[in-house]
Design a protein around this motif. Sequence first.
Motif, PDB file in Angstrom:
ATOM      1  N   PHE A  86       8.433  -3.260   3.487  1.00  0.00           N
ATOM      2  CA  PHE A  86       8.441  -4.538   2.773  1.00  0.00           C
ATOM      3  C   PHE A  86       7.975  -5.787   3.329  1.00  0.00           C
ATOM      4  O   PHE A  86       7.401  -6.850   2.822  1.00  0.00           O
ATOM      5  CB  PHE A  86       9.921  -4.648   2.392  1.00  0.00           C
ATOM      6  N   LEU A  87       8.237  -5.871   4.671  1.00  0.00           N
ATOM      7  CA  LEU A  87       8.104  -6.997   5.373  1.00  0.00           C
ATOM      8  C   LEU A  87       6.364  -7.306   5.508  1.00  0.00           C
ATOM      9  O   LEU A  87       5.927  -8.341   5.413  1.00  0.00           O
ATOM     10  CB  LEU A  87       8.620  -7.211   6.794  1.00  0.00           C
ATOM     11  N   SER A  88       5.590  -6.009   5.470  1.00  0.00           N
ATOM     12  CA  SER A  88       4.119  -6.131   5.670  1.00  0.00           C
ATOM     13  C   SER A  88       3.740  -6.554   4.417  1.00  0.00           C
ATOM     14  O   SER A  88       2.668  -7.529   4.323  1.00  0.00           O
ATOM     15  CB  SER A  88       3.612  -4.731   6.068  1.00  0.00           C
ATOM     16  N   ALA A  89       4.351  -6.043   3.120  1.00  0.00           N
ATOM     17  CA  ALA A  89       3.995  -6.662   2.042  1.00  0.00           C
ATOM     18  C   ALA A  89       4.121  -8.155   1.557  1.00  0.00           C
ATOM     19  O   ALA A  89       3.290  -8.838   1.092  1.00  0.00           O
ATOM     20  CB  ALA A  89       4.637  -5.777   0.760  1.00  0.00           C
ATOM     21  N   LEU A  90       5.166  -8.491   2.019  1.00  0.00           N
ATOM     22  CA  LEU A  90       5.505  -9.998   2.252  1.00  0.00           C
ATOM     23  C   LEU A  90       4.477 -10.836   2.907  1.00  0.00           C
ATOM     24  O   LEU A  90       4.117 -11.941   2.512  1.00  0.00           O
ATOM     25  CB  LEU A  90       7.001 -10.070   2.565  1.00  0.00           C
ATOM     26  N   ALA A  91       4.064 -10.376   4.199  1.00  0.00           N
ATOM     27  CA  ALA A  91       3.271 -11.014   4.972  1.00  0.00           C
ATOM     28  C   ALA A  91       1.925 -11.147   4.362  1.00  0.00           C
ATOM     29  O   ALA A  91       1.287 -12.202   4.465  1.00  0.00           O
ATOM     30  CB  ALA A  91       3.297 -10.460   6.239  1.00  0.00           C
ATOM     31  N   SER A  92       1.391 -10.030   3.532  1.00  0.00           N
ATOM     32  CA  SER A  92       0.124  -9.979   3.123  1.00  0.00           C
ATOM     33  C   SER A  92       0.273 -10.989   1.607  1.00  0.00           C
ATOM     34  O   SER A  92      -0.880 -11.002   1.146  1.00  0.00           O
ATOM     35  CB  SER A  92       0.026  -8.566   2.676  1.00  0.00           C
ATOM     36  N   GLY A  93       1.417 -11.445   1.416  1.00  0.00           N
ATOM     37  CA  GLY A  93       1.408 -12.327   0.047  1.00  0.00           C
ATOM     38  C   GLY A  93       1.577 -11.509  -1.069  1.00  0.00           C
ATOM     39  O   GLY A  93       1.324 -11.912  -2.344  1.00  0.00           O
ATOM     40  N   GLN A  94       1.625 -10.091  -1.270  1.00  0.00           N
ATOM     41  CA  GLN A  94       1.924  -9.384  -2.267  1.00  0.00           C
ATOM     42  C   GLN A  94       3.046  -8.492  -2.111  1.00  0.00           C
ATOM     43  O   GLN A  94       3.225  -7.186  -2.115  1.00  0.00           O
ATOM     44  CB  GLN A  94       0.780  -8.382  -2.215  1.00  0.00           C
ATOM     45  N   PRO A  95       4.187  -9.150  -2.182  1.00  0.00           N
ATOM     46  CA  PRO A  95       5.590  -8.317  -2.236  1.00  0.00           C
ATOM     47  C   PRO A  95       5.810  -7.682  -3.577  1.00  0.00           C
ATOM     48  O   PRO A  95       5.283  -8.158  -4.606  1.00  0.00           O
ATOM     49  CB  PRO A  95       6.641  -9.482  -2.047  1.00  0.00           C
ATOM     50  N   PRO A  96       6.945  -6.697  -3.519  1.00  0.00           N
ATOM     51  CA  PRO A  96       7.177  -6.379  -4.965  1.00  0.00           C
ATOM     52  C   PRO A  96       7.903  -7.379  -5.660  1.00  0.00           C
ATOM     53  O   PRO A  96       8.484  -8.442  -5.004  1.00  0.00           O
ATOM     54  CB  PRO A  96       8.184  -5.186  -4.447  1.00  0.00           C
ATOM     55  N   GLU A  97       8.268  -7.276  -6.826  1.00  0.00           N
ATOM     56  CA  GLU A  97       8.960  -8.368  -7.666  1.00  0.00           C
ATOM     57  C   GLU A  97      10.387  -8.338  -7.286  1.00  0.00           C
ATOM     58  O   GLU A  97      11.345  -9.290  -7.270  1.00  0.00           O
ATOM     59  CB  GLU A  97       8.654  -8.222  -9.079  1.00  0.00           C
ATOM     60  N   ILE A  98      10.902  -6.960  -7.029  1.00  0.00           N
ATOM     61  CA  ILE A  98      12.408  -7.015  -6.583  1.00  0.00           C
ATOM     62  C   ILE A  98      12.618  -5.633  -5.695  1.00  0.00           C
ATOM     63  O   ILE A  98      11.924  -4.798  -5.854  1.00  0.00           O
ATOM     64  CB  ILE A  98      13.304  -6.593  -7.928  1.00  0.00           C
ATOM     65  N   ILE A  99      13.618  -5.909  -4.769  1.00  0.00           N
ATOM     66  CA  ILE A  99      13.903  -4.931  -3.906  1.00  0.00           C
ATOM     67  C   ILE A  99      15.665  -4.496  -4.155  1.00  0.00           C
ATOM     68  O   ILE A  99      16.103  -5.280  -4.661  1.00  0.00           O
ATOM     69  CB  ILE A  99      13.816  -5.066  -2.465  1.00  0.00           C
ATOM     70  N   TYR A 100      15.596  -3.236  -3.801  1.00  0.00           N
ATOM     71  CA  TYR A 100      17.153  -2.583  -3.510  1.00  0.00           C
ATOM     72  C   TYR A 100      17.320  -2.246  -2.357  1.00  0.00           C
ATOM     73  O   TYR A 100      16.907  -1.284  -1.726  1.00  0.00           O
ATOM     74  CB  TYR A 100      16.925  -1.188  -4.483  1.00  0.00           C
ATOM     75  N   ALA A 101      18.348  -3.122  -1.769  1.00  0.00           N
ATOM     76  CA  ALA A 101      18.623  -2.977  -0.435  1.00  0.00           C
ATOM     77  C   ALA A 101      19.974  -2.805  -0.214  1.00  0.00           C
ATOM     78  O   ALA A 101      20.881  -2.988  -0.960  1.00  0.00           O
ATOM     79  CB  ALA A 101      18.375  -4.494   0.324  1.00  0.00           C
ATOM     80  N   ASP A 102      20.291  -2.360   1.074  1.00  0.00           N
ATOM     81  CA  ASP A 102      21.800  -2.307   1.573  1.00  0.00           C
ATOM     82  C   ASP A 102      22.225  -3.823   1.850  1.00  0.00           C
ATOM     83  O   ASP A 102      21.654  -4.536   2.360  1.00  0.00           O
ATOM     84  CB  ASP A 102      21.998  -1.481   2.746  1.00  0.00           C
ATOM     85  N   ARG A 103      23.642  -4.029   1.416  1.00  0.00           N
ATOM     86  CA  ARG A 103      24.141  -5.220   1.541  1.00  0.00           C
ATOM     87  C   ARG A 103      24.038  -5.742   2.880  1.00  0.00           C
ATOM     88  O   ARG A 103      24.189  -7.030   2.990  1.00  0.00           O
ATOM     89  CB  ARG A 103      25.528  -5.293   0.758  1.00  0.00           C
ATOM     90  N   ASN A 104      24.302  -4.929   3.832  1.00  0.00           N
ATOM     91  CA  ASN A 104      24.191  -5.472   5.202  1.00  0.00           C
ATOM     92  C   ASN A 104      22.927  -5.741   5.723  1.00  0.00           C
ATOM     93  O   ASN A 104      22.758  -6.191   6.872  1.00  0.00           O
ATOM     94  CB  ASN A 104      25.027  -4.484   6.230  1.00  0.00           C
ATOM     95  N   GLN A 105      21.830  -5.782   4.907  1.00  0.00           N
ATOM     96  CA  GLN A 105      20.841  -6.073   5.210  1.00  0.00           C
ATOM     97  C   GLN A 105      20.137  -7.608   4.697  1.00  0.00           C
ATOM     98  O   GLN A 105      19.306  -8.119   5.043  1.00  0.00           O
ATOM     99  CB  GLN A 105      19.425  -5.306   4.646  1.00  0.00           C
ATOM    100  N   ILE A 106      21.077  -8.041   3.696  1.00  0.00           N
ATOM    101  CA  ILE A 106      20.732  -9.187   3.139  1.00  0.00           C
ATOM    102  C   ILE A 106      20.877 -10.599   3.816  1.00  0.00           C
ATOM    103  O   ILE A 106      19.945 -11.380   3.664  1.00  0.00           O
ATOM    104  CB  ILE A 106      21.845  -9.429   1.689  1.00  0.00           C
ATOM    105  N   GLY A 107      21.816 -10.592   4.654  1.00  0.00           N
ATOM    106  CA  GLY A 107      21.744 -11.847   5.596  1.00  0.00           C
ATOM    107  C   GLY A 107      20.745 -12.175   6.590  1.00  0.00           C
ATOM    108  O   GLY A 107      19.941 -13.295   6.237  1.00  0.00           O
ATOM    109  N   SER A 108      20.179 -11.110   7.035  1.00  0.00           N
ATOM    110  CA  SER A 108      18.929 -11.120   7.890  1.00  0.00           C
ATOM    111  C   SER A 108      17.798 -11.535   6.873  1.00  0.00           C
ATOM    112  O   SER A 108      16.995 -12.155   7.478  1.00  0.00           O
ATOM    113  CB  SER A 108      18.699  -9.999   8.806  1.00  0.00           C
ATOM    114  N   LEU A 109      17.690 -10.657   5.892  1.00  0.00           N
ATOM    115  CA  LEU A 109      16.730 -11.226   4.907  1.00  0.00           C
ATOM    116  C   LEU A 109      16.571 -12.471   4.416  1.00  0.00           C
ATOM    117  O   LEU A 109      15.600 -13.102   4.494  1.00  0.00           O
ATOM    118  CB  LEU A 109      16.565 -10.126   3.720  1.00  0.00           C
ATOM    119  N   ALA A 110      17.786 -12.948   4.320  1.00  0.00           N
ATOM    120  CA  ALA A 110      17.946 -14.471   3.670  1.00  0.00           C
ATOM    121  C   ALA A 110      17.327 -15.401   4.717  1.00  0.00           C
ATOM    122  O   ALA A 110      16.793 -16.590   4.368  1.00  0.00           O
ATOM    123  CB  ALA A 110      19.384 -14.665   3.171  1.00  0.00           C
ATOM    124  N   ALA A 111      17.937 -15.092   6.019  1.00  0.00           N
ATOM    125  CA  ALA A 111      17.730 -15.959   6.923  1.00  0.00           C
ATOM    126  C   ALA A 111      16.199 -16.280   7.521  1.00  0.00           C
ATOM    127  O   ALA A 111      15.755 -17.185   7.889  1.00  0.00           O
ATOM    128  CB  ALA A 111      18.582 -15.525   8.308  1.00  0.00           C
TER     129      ALA A 111
END
Length: 458
Positions: A86-111
């Motif tokens: 996911f992070l690689s896709a984001l860095a390339s400028g072509q992320p998916p439209e939506i992701i399904y994540a564990d809730r304890n990953q959300i804080g770090s991803l948001a930050a």
Amino acid sequence: MASPRRLLVPLLAVTALVLGGCAVGTGGADDSNAQYDSGATLDGSLTVMGFGGVDEVATSRMDAAKSALEGVEVKLIEGELDIQQFLSALASGQPPEIIYADRNQIGSLAARGAILPLDSCVDGENIDTSQYVPSALAQVTLDGHVYGIPEFNGIQITMGNANLLSAAGLDISAVNGSDRDAMAAANQALMRRDGGRLDVIGFDSKLPEFLPLWAKAGGADLISEDGRTAQLDDPAVIEALEWAVGIYDAQGGFSAVKAFRDSADFFGAGNQFATGTLGAMPMEQWYVNVLNDVSPDAPLTFDTVRDLQGQPLAYASGSAWAIPAGSANPEAACRWARVMTSVDAWQAAADARLSAREAEGKPFTGILTGNATADALVREKVTATTPPWSTAVEAMYEANDHTFSLPANPADAEFTQAMKDAVNAVLNGQSSPAQALAGAQQTAQTALDDAWAEIENR
């Protein structure tokens, strides 16, 4: 019930989140140009990453979501969320439209700016956030902004072998967490060793993952409510860890218990309860459905996990939908998240699961979601009306009314890693609980301070 794989966070994925943090900032884009409107007809495409739904609970809700996105082409990327991918896709400028994540990953991803705040999405799609389980919503809310829409909810209940307990002159109350001395004694009474080899696990305290549960049972939180202050060296946390490790020490040590536990046919008819090789343990509620499937005649008994005052308690975890920064179709992503977690979708999922269970001649034991309104309606469809399964259902829903979670914070991956490293050091005999948690406290607090400073200095 949720898939067991969905509720277990791969350690490597969490680690990858930390290591990949430097790549996230290249995502960058916001949703300022998005026009969220629950009545709008949408088009384009929607790539969903991290949702490997293949059972009737998933497909019934996906059907509802696709119907609500009639003009949108939906594509699923198979398998659970791979954070590095996911992070690689984001860095390339072509992320998916939506992701399904564990809730304890959300804080770090948001930050790290990897996912969008959902304020506009929630308003535009008229998502009623009051319907979600409070602890689930809190886990995806960082610095006052919601970054994820909660989906499944995972909690623990106490599961025991009724025959082993009875033979030891005990019942489930001896191992439900309300009295640690009684649990230690029950562990001794239930376990069996033959020539130095462990033949029956008395009680499994499920470390390292359940330290938050045992700490909370003793009145301690591992992190402050605002997500800024680590509290891993709280005396009550140290006491909880000492007790939970002592349960393993009394059985020959953690390595002996783990080796025996790992040899069991956990998902099959030869599971520990069916074979009489486990007295009791706390476990996520989805395992009730597994046991009912593969060993319906096993001598089981259930209760909630309880704190030291005897009150029900559960450590909530689960999944959430999040929209990546730079999503090419945030409007479709937002609607997908709304419909997938809606009351109507969960009722359709319950009906699908009920039909499947009836076709197999087995009872429906319920589904726990992140939507409290849906949970109440789904419970009415439960057909497990005789013990022990009715008792399991009662415990599950009671526990779900008494949940807590670790609050969202910008260093949640680092915090969790510090905690697990400390517990593992104690389990492996490398450190005392006090020493290990003191080190973890310093590591976790530094990570929290740095992460919050980064947010505040933007």
